[in-house]
Scaffold this motif. Structure first.
Motif, PDB file in Angstrom:
ATOM      1  N   ILE A   1       3.487 -19.268   7.561  1.00  0.00           N
ATOM      2  CA  ILE A   1       4.875 -18.776   7.527  1.00  0.00           C
ATOM      3  C   ILE A   1       5.834 -19.932   7.815  1.00  0.00           C
ATOM      4  CG2 ILE A   1       6.541 -17.284   8.722  1.00  0.00           C
ATOM      5  CD1 ILE A   1       4.166 -15.287   9.095  1.00  0.00           C
TER       6      ILE A   1
ATOM      7  N   ILE B   1      -0.342   8.780  15.057  1.00  0.00           N
ATOM      8  CA  ILE B   1       0.596   7.768  14.542  1.00  0.00           C
ATOM      9  C   ILE B   1      -0.109   6.845  13.561  1.00  0.00           C
ATOM     10  CG2 ILE B   1       2.058   5.814  15.178  1.00  0.00           C
ATOM     11  CD1 ILE B   1       2.755   7.148  17.721  1.00  0.00           C
TER      12      ILE B   1
ATOM     13  N   ILE C   1       0.937   6.175   9.715  1.00  0.00           N
ATOM     14  CA  ILE C   1       1.206   4.839   9.151  1.00  0.00           C
ATOM     15  C   ILE C   1       0.375   4.643   7.874  1.00  0.00           C
ATOM     16  CG2 ILE C   1       0.928   2.349   9.550  1.00  0.00           C
ATOM     17  CD1 ILE C   1       1.522   2.911  12.534  1.00  0.00           C
TER      18      ILE C   1
ATOM     19  N   ASP D   1       1.722   6.710   5.081  1.00  0.00           N
ATOM     20  CA  ASP D   1       2.965   6.136   4.553  1.00  0.00           C
ATOM     21  C   ASP D   1       2.661   4.960   3.642  1.00  0.00           C
ATOM     22  OD1 ASP D   1       4.703   7.901   5.565  1.00  0.00           O
ATOM     23  OD2 ASP D   1       5.506   6.622   7.167  1.00  0.00           O
ATOM     24  N   LEU D   2       1.690   4.131   4.093  1.00  0.00           N
ATOM     25  CA  LEU D   2       1.311   2.968   3.280  1.00  0.00           C
ATOM     26  C   LEU D   2       0.734   3.423   1.942  1.00  0.00           C
ATOM     27  CD1 LEU D   2      -0.357   0.629   5.935  1.00  0.00           C
ATOM     28  CD2 LEU D   2       1.855   0.325   4.821  1.00  0.00           C
TER      29      LEU D   2
ATOM     30  N   ILE E   1       3.412   4.443  -0.533  1.00  0.00           N
ATOM     31  CA  ILE E   1       4.103   3.347  -1.227  1.00  0.00           C
ATOM     32  C   ILE E   1       3.518   3.161  -2.625  1.00  0.00           C
ATOM     33  CG2 ILE E   1       4.443   0.828  -1.201  1.00  0.00           C
ATOM     34  CD1 ILE E   1       4.582   0.998   1.856  1.00  0.00           C
TER      35      ILE E   1
ATOM     36  N   VAL F   1      -5.164  -2.298   9.220  1.00  0.00           N
ATOM     37  CA  VAL F   1      -5.442  -2.511   7.795  1.00  0.00           C
ATOM     38  C   VAL F   1      -4.234  -3.144   7.110  1.00  0.00           C
ATOM     39  CG1 VAL F   1      -5.998  -1.350   5.640  1.00  0.00           C
ATOM     40  CG2 VAL F   1      -6.954  -0.526   7.773  1.00  0.00           C
ATOM     41  N   GLU F   2      -4.504  -4.230   6.412  1.00  0.00           N
ATOM     42  CA  GLU F   2      -3.421  -4.859   5.631  1.00  0.00           C
ATOM     43  C   GLU F   2      -3.286  -4.090   4.336  1.00  0.00           C
ATOM     44  OE1 GLU F   2      -3.823  -9.041   5.200  1.00  0.00           O
ATOM     45  OE2 GLU F   2      -4.387  -9.280   7.302  1.00  0.00           O
ATOM     46  N   PRO F   3      -2.069  -3.672   3.987  1.00  0.00           N
ATOM     47  CA  PRO F   3      -1.888  -2.789   2.829  1.00  0.00           C
ATOM     48  C   PRO F   3      -2.495  -3.348   1.547  1.00  0.00           C
ATOM     49  CG  PRO F   3       0.155  -3.036   4.053  1.00  0.00           C
ATOM     50  CD  PRO F   3      -0.820  -3.960   4.683  1.00  0.00           C
TER      51      PRO F   3
ATOM     52  N   ALA G   1       6.193 -10.772  12.237  1.00  0.00           N
ATOM     53  CA  ALA G   1       5.502 -11.139  10.979  1.00  0.00           C
ATOM     54  C   ALA G   1       4.288 -10.231  10.761  1.00  0.00           C
ATOM     55  CB  ALA G   1       5.077 -12.597  11.038  1.00  0.00           C
TER      56      ALA G   1
ATOM     57  N   GLN H   1       3.631  -7.591   7.837  1.00  0.00           N
ATOM     58  CA  GLN H   1       2.400  -7.706   7.037  1.00  0.00           C
ATOM     59  C   GLN H   1       1.738  -6.333   6.868  1.00  0.00           C
ATOM     60  OE1 GLN H   1      -0.370 -10.370   8.861  1.00  0.00           O
ATOM     61  NE2 GLN H   1      -1.581 -10.641   7.007  1.00  0.00           N
ATOM     62  N   ILE H   2       1.825  -5.528   7.905  1.00  0.00           N
ATOM     63  CA  ILE H   2       1.152  -4.223   7.856  1.00  0.00           C
ATOM     64  C   ILE H   2       2.063  -3.144   7.263  1.00  0.00           C
ATOM     65  CG2 ILE H   2       0.129  -2.404   9.298  1.00  0.00           C
ATOM     66  CD1 ILE H   2      -0.567  -4.841  11.230  1.00  0.00           C
ATOM     67  N   MET H   3       3.313  -3.108   7.750  1.00  0.00           N
ATOM     68  CA  MET H   3       4.214  -1.989   7.370  1.00  0.00           C
ATOM     69  C   MET H   3       5.073  -2.290   6.144  1.00  0.00           C
ATOM     70  SD  MET H   3       3.945   0.333   9.897  1.00  0.00           S
ATOM     71  CE  MET H   3       3.677   0.492  11.634  1.00  0.00           C
ATOM     72  N   LYS H   4       5.166  -3.546   5.826  1.00  0.00           N
ATOM     73  CA  LYS H   4       5.911  -3.992   4.638  1.00  0.00           C
ATOM     74  C   LYS H   4       7.429  -3.902   4.795  1.00  0.00           C
ATOM     75  CE  LYS H   4       2.450  -3.979   1.137  1.00  0.00           C
ATOM     76  NZ  LYS H   4       2.489  -4.808  -0.014  1.00  0.00           N
ATOM     77  N   LYS H   5       7.922  -2.765   5.339  1.00  0.00           N
ATOM     78  CA  LYS H   5       9.379  -2.595   5.366  1.00  0.00           C
ATOM     79  C   LYS H   5       9.871  -2.349   6.791  1.00  0.00           C
ATOM     80  CE  LYS H   5       9.157  -0.360   0.894  1.00  0.00           C
ATOM     81  NZ  LYS H   5       9.068   0.941   0.248  1.00  0.00           N
TER      82      LYS H   5
ATOM     83  N   MET I   1      10.117   1.310   7.837  1.00  0.00           N
ATOM     84  CA  MET I   1       8.872   1.934   8.286  1.00  0.00           C
ATOM     85  C   MET I   1       8.524   1.486   9.720  1.00  0.00           C
ATOM     86  SD  MET I   1       5.541   2.288   6.019  1.00  0.00           S
ATOM     87  CE  MET I   1       3.940   2.595   6.676  1.00  0.00           C
TER      88      MET I   1
ATOM     89  N   LYS J   1      10.711   3.372  12.047  1.00  0.00           N
ATOM     90  CA  LYS J   1      10.282   4.785  12.172  1.00  0.00           C
ATOM     91  C   LYS J   1       9.173   4.926  13.225  1.00  0.00           C
ATOM     92  CE  LYS J   1       7.778   8.181   9.378  1.00  0.00           C
ATOM     93  NZ  LYS J   1       7.174   8.391   8.052  1.00  0.00           N
ATOM     94  N   TYR J   2       8.217   4.021  13.150  1.00  0.00           N
ATOM     95  CA  TYR J   2       7.078   4.180  14.056  1.00  0.00           C
ATOM     96  C   TYR J   2       7.336   3.628  15.451  1.00  0.00           C
ATOM     97  CZ  TYR J   2       4.515   6.201  10.297  1.00  0.00           C
ATOM     98  OH  TYR J   2       4.120   7.058   9.310  1.00  0.00           O
TER      99      TYR J   2
END
Lengths: 1135, 124
Positions: free
Chosen positions: A628, A1010, A1014, A1017-1018, A1021, A1109-1111, B15, B19-23, B26, B29-30
């Motif tokens: 990054i 929760i 999550i 929700d993923l 998408i 888990v990475e989407p 970061a 990486q996990i939630m993207k947005k 979201m 929200k959590y």
């Protein structure tokens, strides 16, 4: 404390058991009867005349017996102490094994057992002797023979056997045995007292018959000392109550007092009988020494001074009374020793020293089999006669002294542990006294009288050898490793065998020599007489004395030699056993070290495995954050350089951690090889992408080729094999300086019984190795020289892991290398034949009709391409030069026989593959399909190739299924190009623009709400529908309740309450419905070690994702699994 | 206040969360749900009795949620408790040390919760 009818276990009075245990039936009187009855037997009536009085005289005997009794009380105190420590049936055996170990316990029990049965035999064979005195020759009937000078009559043998059997049977009833013992013990003591009183009351010579008070011609102290040393022989049996300790119906604290009373009573009995023996003398003798010296010539009752005196003083009724008294002694001896020996044998059998059958307890709490075994052996003894039996009986003194010594040593050690000073002193005193007694009896003529008979030494040696054999047998069966811990026991047994057998030889030789003197003397006297020499009696006497003198000198010399020889052998034995002991300790140490090392290894592996997750997480964070940070365009060159170095170091560190983990898994045997179908295409592609990248970065040429034909699929562990090959190829790249070359060739060399042998040859033009170093390359942390590590890096584990993995696969690695020229590694492994084949498609039928040209300057590659196309039913034209190929392609086009497909290598001399395409596109209007083969990264070629009209690019080596797939794509594209309004199939393929998961339905099994939300929700998408199950059981139920095909996949958390994910997945797979077997199930867990993955796969899951888990990984995995199933793909299109 | 600002304030790994939630939406929200999830209360209740099963269950649940949210420090601390009470592994810490760990976790959670409340107010 006691319970008269209760039963006790072998472990003490607290252990109340039912049938199968000994019974508490002995009252204090019963115990006293055992102790007293075993101490006083037939010997008490005979020994005064034959042994005690001739040695020490009446006063000396009395003093000796009193002191001997006191010494026995010291031993008795030790027994009392140990009875209260371990109140069970083993007696001295138990004390010794508990305090000093099983080896010593065996030695003690081995001799003690002989003691009890020998006394039993002594009493049984004494019965005919009493009968001879009381009833004359009443039992001297039947066949007769002589053995060792003793005349044996079958009538007397039958009498002895009857007594053995009869009293053995009496011992099968506890209460009967107890009461017979009590009555007979009272008869014995009472009879002795009455006879003593009666005899001395009728005695009229005052105390004059006791003169001389001591044995004439001896030092009184010496005589007394001899009597003292005979105490173990006289009193042995008083300690037999220790074997009945678990059968006491009263407190064990009383055992000491009972033994004291028994020893005092026994002492008094011996003294009374000894004094009786000299109370009345036959009229022909003037004093007791004269009488006793002539005892060998006496006949009838005169041969038994105790009986003669009683009969003379009290009349025949006195003799009968004393006879009954002696019978009491014999019966108490028989019963008492039966009880002691049977309890000892039972206890040893309980420990597995004897057959388990001997440890059986009858319903009435009797060790019946042990009693029968004694009975069985004992009935043979009377056939040997009294003399032979007495040789065995002599040994009892040594045996008893060994048991006393061990009990005292056990007392000493136990008291020391308990801090009991008084018992320590008694223990030490007991050891000293017992040791002196053993020496006294074993060393001939140590004091004034000879001790054991010559034959007894031989019996002792034989018993020791049998003991050795029994010990060996026990040792062999000793699975619990209780024995073999002390070499002292072996030394004692061996020493006893050697010493006693030597003494026997010496004694026998001496006796034979003694016997030879007289005939020699007579022979020479006769010669002299014949020659007329006057040989007077005095001269003859002198010559006899002279010869005896010479024999004495020889005997002394033999004794000295024997002692020197014994000393030398004992020293040698001590050294041998000491060496053995060191060896044994060393072996034990190695065992301990091995166990410790295994434990440490397990701990290390466990630690490393547990830590891996913890270490990898921050490492991933470091690498991620570094990436990054590197995206920041405003970084200074210096900072960028530092960040790049951080990234490089972090990746290196991660590699090291992975290597260490792999190595620890291999070492601990936790590395498991999979046995699954895998596609060779994907397998080699992945290797080539990595190695080609490395080669390009370093400026090396990389070539991958297939020799001959190989299958599309194999069965094996592709991950581990890939690790092996990448490791070797990575090293090839690492150790090859630019401009060099790395080549990778694959060949299937054999196929038998469903197994295929594959040979992977990796050759480089690198720095090479010395031949001497080659055998070491698979050792951990080995590099040819220290500078190598600094220059090339590496954990030093890579090749060790590689070697181990190939070994696990049953394969081999061959290495050839030359310094400065390069290295060749050949890995040969056996892989399973797969039943999986490339999928048939609608184009399959068209394939043979396709006109195809292959263009490649590499002959091997050309040949391989031809082989692959042949497999697909395509028969191409092959060109090794691109200009010729171009001419021919153009000619065919013009002739109206255009090629449908051109498969061309990228890099070729004169005209490369893309240029060839460019030239073709000038005339073919884009109608010819063109596929380019390259050994390089797609990225390097792709842009130019597509620009120039190339339809598809494939990396080398070529595979049938890859090529087929590409041909299908290209040919469809050609068809679509030809038919612009064709179906919109292009979007169907999973590609770069999406995962193609829209509209599918996934069952999410996750207990934490929760986390489930999550995840859902993923999924949303990507327009994936999802339904949640709060645990594994609900998930299985939901799947079961759904229509077939309702769920396209299942995401399964592993750790859930009620039912975990593994069980739930297995439950789904076990359902009787078609989709239960095919629906993709993906495991979700925080742990991603090999065994977790393996467990998931074993439960029937298809893949494994680490949490969180990475989407992208989730979508990709879902896409791969769902699209791998043709039916799913159709469903997806339908929705 | 942005989500990224919030993560900076509560020492979270933004970061990782992205990486996990993207947005951000979201993540937001959590984060708000975390406050009312009852996870910390369950862990505290288990900490009272130190019942191994309850400790593992509650720590395991909290570890997963915080890891999903990129609250790495909190997740790591809770993970240590999870491993401490995992069935089949031997205990490494004394009860007192576990209670100290719990207090540390509660303090960090409180800081996170306060930050979330502040963020919540800023977006209303």
């Amino acid at each position: 404390m006691g319970n008269n009818n209760g039963a006790v276990s072998n472990n003490g009075p607290e252990g109340i058991n039912g049938a199968g245990s000994l019974q508490r039936y002995l009252s204090p009187l019963g115990v006293w009867a055992l102790a007293f009855g075993c101490s006083v037997g037939w010997g008490a009536f005979v020994m005064p005349g034959t042994t005690f009085l001739p040695i020490a005289g009446p006063v000396g005997t009395t003093i000796g017996l009193v002191i001997g009794g006191v010494i026995m009380l010291i031993i008795g105190v030790n027994y009392h102490y140990m009875i209260n420590q371990y109140p069970d049936a083993g007696g001295a055996y138990t004390y010794t094994k508990k305090a000093l170990g099983y080896d010593h316990g065996f030695l003690c029990a081995w001799f003690l057992m002989l003691v009890y049965v020998a006394i039993l035999w002594a009493n049984a064979t004494a019965l005919p002797l009493i009968m001879r005195n009381l009833l004359g020759s009443a039992f001297q009937f039947g066949p007769d023979y002589e053995l060792a000078g003793f005349h044996i009559y079958m009538g007397e043998v039958a009498l002895a056997i009857t007594s053995i059997v009869l009293f053995g049977l009496v011992c099968l009833r506890n209460n009967l045995a107890k009461w017979v013992q009590i009555v007979m013990a009272l008869v014995l003591l009472g009879g002795i007292i009455v006879c003593f009183a009666g005899t001395w009351a009728g005695h009229q010579g005052g105390m004059s018959t006791l003169k001389p008070s001591y044995a004439p011609g001896t030092v009184p102290a010496g005589g007394i000392m001899n009597i003292i040393f005979l105490a173990p022989w006289a009193f042995v049996g008083f300690e037999s109550i220790s074997h009945s300790a678990s059968e006491f119906s009263f407190s064990h604290k009383k055992s000491g007092l009972i033994m004291i009373i028994a020893v005092i009573a026994a002492s008094a009995a011996y003294i009374m009988l000894s004094l009786n023996a000299v109370a009345m003398l036959p009229p022909e003798y003037g004093s007791w020494p004269e009488y006793l010296a002539d005892l060998g010539n006496a006949e009838g009752i005169k041969a038994l001074p105790t009986f003669y005196a009683t009969e003379t003083a009290m009349g025949s009724s006195g003799a009968v009374l004393l006879g009954i008294t002696a019978m009491g002694g014999i019966i108490t001896g028989l019963i008492g020793n039966y009880i002691a020996a049977s309890r000892l044998i039972w206890s040893m059998a309980e420990d597995g020293l004897f057959p388990r059958k001997l440890a059986d307890i009858s319903r009435n709490s009797i060790p019946r089999n042990a009693i029968f075994s004694i009975m069985l052996v004992s009935v043979i003894i009377p056939f040997f006669g009294r003399t032979a039996t007495s040789w065995i009986i002599d040994v009892t003194t040594v045996g008893a002294a060994i048991a006393y010594a061990y009990t005292s040593a056990a007392t000493f050690k136990t008291a020391k542990q308990n801090g009991d000073k008084k018992a320590i002193y008694f223990g030490a005193a007991g050891i000293a006294v017992s040791a002196l007694i053993i020496l006294y009896f074993l060393v001939p003529n140590m004091l004034e009288v000879s001790t054991l008979s010559t034959e007894s030494y031989l019996i002792l040696a034989a018993w020791s050898i049998v003991g050795f054999a029994v010990f060996r047998s026990i040792f062999k069966r000793d699975t619990e490793r209780r024995f073999g811990r002390s070499t002292i026991v072996w030394m004692v047994l061996l020493g006893l065998v050697y010493f006693t057998s030597t003494i026997w030889t010496r004694q026998s030789t001496q006796r034979a020599a003694g016997k030879a003197i007289e005939p020699i003397h007579e022979h020479y006297v006769n010669i002299l007489k014949e020659e007329g020499v006057d040989v007077t009696t005095s001269a003859s006497k002198n010559s006899m004395e002279y010869l005896h003198g010479i024999l004495d000198d020889v005997s002394d010399s033999m004794t000295t030699n024997l002692l020197v020889q014994t000393g030398l052998i004992i020293i040698a034995l001590a050294i041998i056993f000491s060496i053995y002991s060191i060896m044994q300790r060393r072996e034990k140490q190695i065992e301990v070290e091995k166990a410790l090392a295994e434990e440490v290894s397990r701990a290390k592996t466990s630690f490393l495995s547990n830590m891996s997750h913890e270490i990898r997480t921050p490492m991933n964070a470091i690498i991620g954050l570094d990436n990054i940070a590197l995206r920041d365009q405003n970084l200074s060159p210096h900072t960028r350089d530092q960040l790049e170095k951080i990234g490089s170091s972090a990746r290196h560190l991660l590699g090291l951690i992975n290597d260490i983990l792999d190595m620890s898994r291999i070492e601990s045997g936790r590395m498991v090889l999979k046995n699954e179908d895998f596609a060779m295409r994907g397998f080699l592609d992945q290797i080539n992408v990595i190695i080609n990248g490395q080669c390009v970065d370093k400026g090396l040429e990389f070539e991958c080729g297939i020799i001959g034909s190989i299958d599309d699929y194999y069965v094996g562990d592709d991950m581990k094999l890939k690790q092996v090959l990448i490791n070797i190829l990575g090293n090839s790249v690492k150790f090859t300086p630019a401009p060099g070359k790395v080549s990778f060739l694959v060949q299937q060399t054999g196929r038998t019984d469903g197994r295929c042998t594959l040979r992977f040859t990796m050759r480089d033009t690198g720095i090479g190795m010395d031949k001497e170093y080659i055998p070491k390359i698979f050792e951990a942390f080995s590099q040819e020289d220290a500078t190598t590590t600094n220059k090339y890096g590496g954990s030093g584990l890579g090749m060790a892991i590689t070697g181990n993995l190939v070994e696990m696969m049953g394969g081999r690695i061959d290495v050839e290398s030359e310094k400065g020229v390069g290295s060749t590694f050949t890995v040969s492994v056996s892989l399973g034949e797969s039943e999986m084949k490339s999928h048939d498609t609608q184009l399959d039928g068209m394939l043979p009709m396709l006109r195809v040209a292959v263009v490649d300057d590499d002959e091997v590659a050309c040949e391989h391409a031809q082989l692959v196309l042949d497999e697909l039913g395509i028969h191409p034209d092959v060109f090794s030069r691109s200009p010729e190929a171009y001419s021919w392609i153009h000619k065919r086009w013009e002739a109206g026989e255009a090629y449908d497909l051109i498969i061309s290598d990228y890099r070729m001399p004169v005209m490369d593959g893309v240029t060839l395409t460019e030239e073709i596109r000038r005339f073919d209007e884009g109608r010819t399909g063109v596929i380019i083969l390259t050994g390089y990264d797609f990225d390097d070629v792709a842009e130019r190739a597509h620009r120039e009209g190339v339809d598809g690019i494939l990396t080398k080596p070529l595979f049938a299924d890859t090529l087929l797939h590409e041909i299908q794509t290209v040919m469809k594209s050609r068809i679509e190009t030809a038919e612009p309004d064709g179906a919109d199939a292009a979007g169907a393929d999973s590609g770069d623009e999406g995962y193609g998961l829209e509209g599918i339905r996934v069952l999410v099994a996750e207990d934490v709400e929760i986390n489930a939300e999550i995840l859902m929700d993923l999924l949303e998408i990507e327009e994936i529908e999802s339904e949640r199950a709060a645990n594994g059981e609900i998930a299985a139920d939901m799947f079961a309740d759904s229509e077939e095909g309702y769920y396209d996949a299942v995401l399964m958390d592993i750790r859930m309450p009620v039912m975990d994910g593994l069980t739930s997945a297995a439950a789904i797979r076990a359902m009787e419905r078609a989709d239960a077997k095919t629906v993709p199930i993906i495991a979700l867990t925080a742990n991603a070690f090999d065994e977790d993955v393996q467990n998931s796969l074993d439960a029937g899951m298809n893949a494994h994702l680490s949490k969180p888990v990475e989407p992208d990984k989730l979508y990709k995995t879902l896409s791969e699994l769902i699209h791998a199933d043709g039916k799913r793909k159709t469903n997806q299109r339908d929705t | 206040m942005t989500v990224e600002d919030l993560y900076a304030q509560i020492d979270g790994n933004y970061a990782h969360a992205v990486q996990i939630m993207k947005k951000d939406k979201m993540i937001s929200k959590y984060l708000l749900k975390l406050k009312n999830s009852g996870l910390i209360e369950n862990l505290q209740a288990a900490g009272e009795s130190l019942d191994p099963v309850a400790m593992f269950e509650s720590a395991h649940a909290m570890k997963g949620v915080t890891a999903n949210l990129g609250l790495d420090t909190l997740s790591d601390k809770v993970s240590a408790l999870t491993e401490e009470f995992r069935q089949g592994s031997s205990r490494k810490y004394s009860d007192d040390e576990v209670k100290a760990m719990l207090e540390d976790i509660c303090a960090l959670y409180q800081k996170t919760a306060d930050g979330i409340s502040e963020y919540e107010q800023s977006i209303q």
